[in-house]
Design a protein around this motif. Structure first.
Motif, PDB file in Angstrom:
ATOM      1  N   ARG A  84      -5.629   0.416  11.817  1.00 56.32           N
ATOM      2  CA  ARG A  84      -5.122  -0.523  10.806  1.00 56.32           C
ATOM      3  C   ARG A  84      -5.449  -0.055   9.390  1.00 56.32           C
ATOM      4  O   ARG A  84      -6.472   0.591   9.176  1.00 56.32           O
ATOM      5  CB  ARG A  84      -5.720  -1.901  11.057  1.00 56.32           C
ATOM      6  CG  ARG A  84      -5.285  -2.453  12.396  1.00 56.32           C
ATOM      7  CD  ARG A  84      -5.842  -3.823  12.720  1.00 56.32           C
ATOM      8  NE  ARG A  84      -5.361  -4.220  14.027  1.00 56.32           N
ATOM      9  CZ  ARG A  84      -4.146  -4.737  14.263  1.00 56.32           C
ATOM     10  NH1 ARG A  84      -3.319  -4.931  13.257  1.00 56.32           N
ATOM     11  NH2 ARG A  84      -3.775  -5.040  15.487  1.00 56.32           N
ATOM     12  N   SER A  85      -4.602  -0.431   8.478  1.00 52.87           N
ATOM     13  CA  SER A  85      -4.788  -0.036   7.087  1.00 52.87           C
ATOM     14  C   SER A  85      -6.039  -0.682   6.506  1.00 52.87           C
ATOM     15  O   SER A  85      -6.247  -1.877   6.651  1.00 52.87           O
ATOM     16  CB  SER A  85      -3.581  -0.477   6.259  1.00 52.87           C
ATOM     17  OG  SER A  85      -3.891  -0.397   4.877  1.00 52.87           O
TER      18      SER A  85
ATOM     19  N   HIS B 118      -6.351  -0.719   3.337  1.00 54.50           N
ATOM     20  CA  HIS B 118      -5.904  -1.037   1.979  1.00 54.50           C
ATOM     21  C   HIS B 118      -4.991  -2.262   1.973  1.00 54.50           C
ATOM     22  O   HIS B 118      -4.246  -2.492   2.926  1.00 54.50           O
ATOM     23  CB  HIS B 118      -5.134   0.148   1.382  1.00 54.50           C
ATOM     24  CG  HIS B 118      -5.919   1.418   1.385  1.00 54.50           C
ATOM     25  ND1 HIS B 118      -7.114   1.553   0.726  1.00 54.50           N
ATOM     26  CD2 HIS B 118      -5.683   2.607   2.009  1.00 54.50           C
ATOM     27  CE1 HIS B 118      -7.590   2.769   0.923  1.00 54.50           C
ATOM     28  NE2 HIS B 118      -6.738   3.435   1.713  1.00 54.50           N
TER      29      HIS B 118
ATOM     30  N   ILE C 137       2.308   4.929   2.799  1.00 50.06           N
ATOM     31  CA  ILE C 137       1.835   5.829   3.863  1.00 50.06           C
ATOM     32  C   ILE C 137       2.502   7.180   3.636  1.00 50.06           C
ATOM     33  O   ILE C 137       3.688   7.358   3.904  1.00 50.06           O
ATOM     34  CB  ILE C 137       2.181   5.263   5.258  1.00 50.06           C
ATOM     35  CG1 ILE C 137       1.498   3.904   5.449  1.00 50.06           C
ATOM     36  CG2 ILE C 137       1.765   6.236   6.350  1.00 50.06           C
ATOM     37  CD1 ILE C 137       1.982   3.142   6.655  1.00 50.06           C
TER      38      ILE C 137
ATOM     39  N   LYS D 264       5.087   1.642   4.102  1.00 45.11           N
ATOM     40  CA  LYS D 264       3.973   1.083   3.324  1.00 45.11           C
ATOM     41  C   LYS D 264       3.099   0.204   4.206  1.00 45.11           C
ATOM     42  O   LYS D 264       3.589  -0.510   5.074  1.00 45.11           O
ATOM     43  CB  LYS D 264       4.519   0.181   2.198  1.00 45.11           C
ATOM     44  CG  LYS D 264       5.130   0.914   1.025  1.00 45.11           C
ATOM     45  CD  LYS D 264       5.004   0.101  -0.278  1.00 45.11           C
ATOM     46  CE  LYS D 264       5.783  -1.201  -0.286  1.00 45.11           C
ATOM     47  NZ  LYS D 264       5.678  -1.889  -1.598  1.00 45.11           N
ATOM     48  N   ALA D 265       1.799   0.254   3.950  1.00 45.18           N
ATOM     49  CA  ALA D 265       0.900  -0.753   4.519  1.00 45.18           C
ATOM     50  C   ALA D 265       0.918  -1.925   3.547  1.00 45.18           C
ATOM     51  O   ALA D 265       0.685  -1.747   2.350  1.00 45.18           O
ATOM     52  CB  ALA D 265      -0.500  -0.195   4.662  1.00 45.18           C
TER      53      ALA D 265
ATOM     54  N   ASP E  88      -4.264  -5.662   4.154  1.00 47.65           N
ATOM     55  CA  ASP E  88      -5.486  -5.189   4.801  1.00 47.65           C
ATOM     56  C   ASP E  88      -5.420  -5.540   6.284  1.00 47.65           C
ATOM     57  O   ASP E  88      -5.376  -6.716   6.632  1.00 47.65           O
ATOM     58  CB  ASP E  88      -6.685  -5.877   4.128  1.00 47.65           C
ATOM     59  CG  ASP E  88      -7.995  -5.629   4.857  1.00 47.65           C
ATOM     60  OD1 ASP E  88      -8.110  -4.580   5.517  1.00 47.65           O
ATOM     61  OD2 ASP E  88      -8.894  -6.483   4.746  1.00 47.65           O
TER      62      ASP E  88
ATOM     63  N   VAL F 197      -0.929   0.768  11.668  1.00 49.63           N
ATOM     64  CA  VAL F 197      -0.215   1.989  11.280  1.00 49.63           C
ATOM     65  C   VAL F 197      -0.029   2.976  12.441  1.00 49.63           C
ATOM     66  O   VAL F 197       0.852   3.817  12.393  1.00 49.63           O
ATOM     67  CB  VAL F 197      -0.896   2.704  10.088  1.00 49.63           C
ATOM     68  CG1 VAL F 197      -0.832   1.854   8.829  1.00 49.63           C
ATOM     69  CG2 VAL F 197      -2.336   3.065  10.398  1.00 49.63           C
TER      70      VAL F 197
ATOM     71  N   TYR G 279      -2.948   7.904   2.513  1.00 50.48           N
ATOM     72  CA  TYR G 279      -2.407   6.743   1.796  1.00 50.48           C
ATOM     73  C   TYR G 279      -2.337   7.040   0.306  1.00 50.48           C
ATOM     74  O   TYR G 279      -3.176   7.762  -0.235  1.00 50.48           O
ATOM     75  CB  TYR G 279      -3.342   5.535   1.942  1.00 50.48           C
ATOM     76  CG  TYR G 279      -3.471   4.961   3.333  1.00 50.48           C
ATOM     77  CD1 TYR G 279      -2.506   4.095   3.838  1.00 50.48           C
ATOM     78  CD2 TYR G 279      -4.588   5.257   4.126  1.00 50.48           C
ATOM     79  CE1 TYR G 279      -2.657   3.538   5.107  1.00 50.48           C
ATOM     80  CE2 TYR G 279      -4.742   4.704   5.387  1.00 50.48           C
ATOM     81  CZ  TYR G 279      -3.772   3.843   5.873  1.00 50.48           C
ATOM     82  OH  TYR G 279      -3.919   3.288   7.107  1.00 50.48           O
TER      83      TYR G 279
ATOM     84  N   GLN H 244      -2.659   4.539  -2.667  1.00 50.34           N
ATOM     85  CA  GLN H 244      -2.900   3.115  -2.931  1.00 50.34           C
ATOM     86  C   GLN H 244      -2.000   2.599  -4.039  1.00 50.34           C
ATOM     87  O   GLN H 244      -1.746   3.275  -5.031  1.00 50.34           O
ATOM     88  CB  GLN H 244      -4.364   2.906  -3.303  1.00 50.34           C
ATOM     89  CG  GLN H 244      -5.234   2.670  -2.085  1.00 50.34           C
ATOM     90  CD  GLN H 244      -6.644   2.283  -2.477  1.00 50.34           C
ATOM     91  OE1 GLN H 244      -7.528   3.131  -2.472  1.00 50.34           O
ATOM     92  NE2 GLN H 244      -6.846   1.032  -2.804  1.00 50.34           N
TER      93      GLN H 244
END
Lengths: 158, 749, 81
Positions: free
Chosen positions: B48-49, B51, B56, B99-100, B103, B107, B129, B131
């Motif tokens: 998991r992200s 951020h 990504i 994109k993530a 939080d 992914v 990533y 950010q």
């Protein structure tokens, strides 16, 4: 990591298993011994769904290592009914609609039995504080308290 | 034609028999999502992200794939591209592509021979990533300069020139606000916020997927709707519905949060790739971070009232965020906000904005608690300002049969006035209040739904009955369905067993949501029973040598209808069933339909609280729930819905919230820090069930599951506000918030 | 003709009218009639709408009969928990 060989008693029956040194008692019960009555709701000791007794003491099985229980006596929800007859607590939970989804029920039954073993006549407040470590999201606890008190009363009368 | 059942004398409905799943659940035998396993099964885990918002750039899975014991790694590339926005959002939420968005956003995922290897493999997946700026607050997200969560998602309902985060706008109501407010003696206008809360089911999401190379698949999971899981997974994996059989396990709570998919498509993709069964069980941390909380909201309400307590106009502006994906939940809030009142001028304006939060999932009466909290708070303040009794004021304005509702239609028979009157005459309302104790009340409303439903009922040759339905049992529905079957057939409750079918064994059933099951599945069960009864009457007619029309069903037996039909002793269900093979074959009843006419539901909650002015801590001293159930099929389970919903609302009002740090990461993704109510926090929750029959159901049943979470927010806020002498405008009323409000107030005095 | 009440934010697609008249005998004809007369409503109708007929809410039933004197209110497609 080398597995560890453990001999223990679960619900009165001698059992042996091997487990990894960092494996929780909950994972051992569920994945190695086939006792899936104890549930994992959090894995961090916050929800009480995995409550079992260890040498008579109420514990969260997710916070105990399998490696710690060598020679110990473990009690789980599967051992509460005897010879196919429900324990008064179990019957009271059904009679009082004290469960809905039922996921917290095994842990709450183990915890409530552990209290009644020590204190057969708790006040509602004592009971609510004793069960404060067992989360239930369906019932609002009202019928759980009623069920445990009814069972306690029946057990005292027996 | 509906027999409204007003005068019907029930034999089974209204009693309290034991639930059929009771023994399994008290002995630990019941099989929940994580309790099933399959030979050769792998463990699936999801990366998991970390951020809140990030592009990504690349995902390198080669090192993970090379780890001994890893059997499959999947990313978004392993799913079928979805054209449709709805499906694409579900898929994107299960596995991020470009994109993530929050939080905890998934992914990638692995399947390995053990949890340890799977965990190690996750660490070997290299995600690069970039950010991006994030936003988690709904008001900030609506500003034109806010970071854009997703571009191009605004519906045609949104006026030009707004932030791209604003995806939806809606307006409801009738009458002329300006002239309504002109008639008011007092106008109160206030702003409120509510935090996102999680359904908090104790059972984390869990599933076991087994898929073969030929596209045939089986999936076991805890869900509120196995058919919906099938629809979504079939689309995301490119399967045919017939080839994917989904079986719902026992479900450890859902409350709306298990109405969609999160891990199920991932487990299927891992199983397809590895050729082995794959089990995924979420951790609690994942449940909080990546499954649906409610919307977070910011609301302005303006209400005008005459000195004698008549509301002249009501207006609300609702800003909701359903997280990183478009949400229409604000429509439900806008329609429900003023639904309890008979108003000449009412208008609500709703907006949804994207934020870097997990995708909202339904939670009991989605959208209504927030809006009604704000409205009921302002009404309470008006009552305080005008020195009016809050119950009398609500009675004076209450919607009733014939009222043009704030959301458009004219109400049929509804139970609000009876519910308010029950609260007024209850001893709780007039009990003396100790010093420092505040009493609060609130009305609440929910629509309730029906929906697509199938039921099959088999009459067994030994005189017992097997009912097959397709909705996971969350609150005791197998009992209530069996009870309605027993009532209609005229046989004892314990002769009936109701089971929940997998997707291959019964036609489509909508998700267990919208308080629909006891209403809609109950209705289908009654109709299936009537279908079986017609067949049993025909068999009796054959045996007696008379016309089928000359036979009727009385107390569980076929009897000749009137003296002209001939004289035959009643023939019971068991007697007809025993010879069914000789009289034409097995007997079964069916009903398949789209149920409408669910009938809205109102509730009123009353509570007393004491607030510690030194610590800001609130103790709930007394709590009573009043609700119209139409007809309570199993009153103990209706009470259970009322109590459970009330306590979830108490948690929402006093403590529960998603707390995000400045970095956009969730700060309290665990039960210790999120803190749902525990037994020692609470008093008994008293209940009063009203029965104002729903004209749309033969027994008068209304859904009861969702309404109880609506009133607690304002009931608690009104009680706390009265206890501390400060109008609270933000939920949850956690100790620091109450303390700050009290100190600000004391500083002014 | 049936008088259909629309929710406020749909009025921008009906020349500001909160109630429009459509020739329809059932829910399906009503939806088709609305799209034909007011093409701006198409996206919303395709996303899903419910219909309240004399106070009772129908989520999808196309062939629900509508009478000229029925109270017909268009509502967003309902979702629950």
């Amino acid at each position: 990591m080398k597995s560890i060989h453990i001999s223990t008693k679960v619900n009165g029956d001698a059992m042996e298993f091997v487990c990894a040194p960092d494996e929780s008692l909950l994972d051992v019960l569920r994945n190695r011994l086939g006792l899936t009555g104890a549930k994992e709701g959090c894995g961090t000791g916050d929800c009480g769904a995995c409550s079992v007794t260890l040498n008579g003491r109420l514990v969260c099985a997710c916070l105990v290592l399998g490696a710690e229980v060598d020679g110990a006596e473990i009690g789980t929800v599967e051992g509460i009914a005897t010879d196919g007859v429900l324990h008064p607590l179990q019957q009271a939970f059904i009679d009082h609609a004290a469960l809905q989804c039922g996921i917290c029920t095994p842990g709450i039954l183990v915890a409530a039995k552990s209290l009644l073993d020590r204190n057969p006549d708790p006040t509602d407040t004592e009971l609510r504080y004793w069960l404060a470590g067992n989360l239930c999201r369906c019932t609002g606890y009202d019928k759980i308290i009623a069920a445990v008190q009814d069972a306690a009363q029946k057990m005292r009368a027996a | 034609m509906m027999d409204t059942g007003h005068k019907r004398i029930f034999k089974v409905v209204g009693t309290r028999p034991p639930r059929p799943d009771g023994i399994d659940k008290v002995t630990g035998r019941a099989q929940y999502g994580a309790d099933v396993s399959a030979p050769g099964m792998l463990t699936g885990r999801i990366l998991r992200s970390p951020h809140a918002h990030a592009e990504i750039v690349s995902i390198d899975t080669s090192a993970a794939e090379a780890l001994p014991g890893v059997k499959a790694v999947v990313t978004s590339k392993d799913f079928v591209f979805q054209d449709d926005d709805f499906f694409r959002d579900v898929q994107e939420n299960c596995m991020a592509t470009a994109k993530a968005l929050y939080d905890g956003h998934a992914v990638a995922a692995v399947a390995a021979v053990s949890p340890e290897v799977a965990k190690a493999a996750l660490k070997l997946i290299k995600v690069t990533y970039k950010q991006l700026p994030h936003v988690t607050d709904v008001d900030l997200a609506m500003r034109p300069d806010a970071p854009v969560v997703q571009d191009g998602r605004s519906l045609e309902t949104v006026p030009a020139g707004m932030s791209a985060n604003v995806t939806h706008h809606s307006e409801f109501g009738h009458g002329d606000l300006a002239s309504g407010f002109a008639k008011a003696d007092v106008i109160v206008e206030r702003s409120f916020t509510t935090a996102a809360t999680h359904q908090g089911y104790i059972e984390p999401h869990a599933c076991l997927a087994a898929m073969n190379a030929d596209g045939r698949a089986d999936l076991w999971c805890c869900t509120q709707g196995q058919y919906n899981v099938r629809t979504l997974c079939a689309a995301l994996l490119g399967l045919e519905a017939s080839q994917l059989r989904v079986t719902a396990s026992e479900i450890g709570g859902g409350f709306g949060g298990k109405t969609t998919v999160f891990i199920e498509p991932v487990a299927l993709a891992l199983s397809r790739k590895s050729g082995k069964p794959v089990k995924i069980v979420m951790t609690r941390d994942e449940v909080f971070k990546a499954t649906g909380p409610t919307v977070t909201s910011s609301i302005d309400v303006k209400i005008g009232m005459t000195r004698d307590g008549r509301i002249t106009a009501g207006e609300a502006h609702l800003r909701y965020s359903g997280g990183a994906f478009p949400s229409g939940t604000v429509d439900m809030g806008g329609q429900a906000a003023f639904a309890a009142y008979d108003l000449a001028a009412v208008r609500t304006f709703g907006w949804n904005a994207l934020t870097n939060r997990p995708k909202e999932a339904a939670y009991r009466a989605p959208g209504a608690p927030q809006a009604i909290y704000a409205v009921e708070s302002v009404i309470d303040e008006l009552c305080q300002n005008l020195n009016l009794d809050p119950l009398d004021t609500r009675l004076k304005n209450a919607a009733k049969k014939g009222t043009l509702s704030s959301y458009g239609p004219t109400f049929d028979d509804i139970g609000l006035i009876a519910t308010l009157e029950a609260a007024k005459k209850h001893p709780h309302y007039t009990a003396p209040l100790a010093a420092g104790v505040g009493r609060g009340l609130s009305a609440g409303f929910w629509f309730n739904f029906g929906g697509n439903t199938c039921v099959t009922m088999n009459i067994n040759t030994d005189g017992t009955v097997s009912v097959t339905e397709g909705n996971p049992d969350i609150g005791g529905s197998r009992a209530s369905i069996s009870m309605m079957a027993a009532e209609e057939l005229g046989v004892p409750y314990d002769k009936i067993r109701t089971i929940i079918a997998d997707t291959a064994s019964l036609g489509h059933n909508d998700v267990t949501d919208g308080s629909r099951v006891t209403f809609a599945v109950g209705l289908a069960t009654i109709k299936a029973a009537q279908d079986a009864i017609a067949k049993m009457c025909a068999r009796a007619a054959k045996l007696w040598g008379i016309d089928a029309e000359a036979v009727e069903w009385v107390d569980g037996a076929a009897v000749p209808a009137g003296p002209n039909a001939g004289k035959f002793p009643p023939m019971s269900l068991a007697e007809i069933a025993a010879v069914s093979f000789q009289t034409g074959g097995p007997i079964a009843g069916h009903h398949e339909f789209h149920a409408d006419g669910a009938g809205v539901s109102f509730g009123v909650h009353l509570c007393d609280v004491a607030v510690d002015r030194e610590t800001g801590a609130t103790k709930v001293l007394r709590y009573t729930v009043f609700q119209d159930a139409g007809r309570a099929v199993h009153p103990a389970y209706v009470e259970g819905q009322m109590q459970g919903g009330a306590v979830q609302g108490i948690g929402w009002a006093l403590n529960e919230e998603y707390i995000y740090g400045a970095d956009g990461r969730l700060q309290n993704a665990g039960f210790l820090d999120y803190r749902v109510p525990v037994a020692s926090d609470l008093p008994p929750i008293d209940t009063v069930i009203l029965e104002i029959p729903n004209p749309g159901h033969p027994y008068g049943v209304r859904g009861v599951g969702e309404t109880p979470i609506v009133p607690p927010l304002a009931a608690l806020s009104n009680a706390v506000s009265r206890a501390v002498g400060v109008r609270m405008q933000s939920l949850p009323m956690s100790p620091p918030r109450i303390l700050a409000a009290v100190m600000a107030h004391d500083a002014k005095v | 003709m049936v008088a259909v009440t629309l929710w406020g934010s749909l009025r921008v697609f009906t020349n500001g009218r909160a109630s429009v008249e459509i020739e329809a005998r059932n829910f399906k004809e009503l939806l088709d009639g609305l799209v034909a007369a007011y093409p701006g409503l198409r996206p919303q109708i395709e996303r899903g709408v419910s219909m309240a007929l004399n106070g009772r809410i129908y989520k999808e039933a196309w062939f629900t009969e509508i009478r000229p004197d029925s109270e017909v209110v268009l509502m967003p497609y309902m979702q629950g928990g």
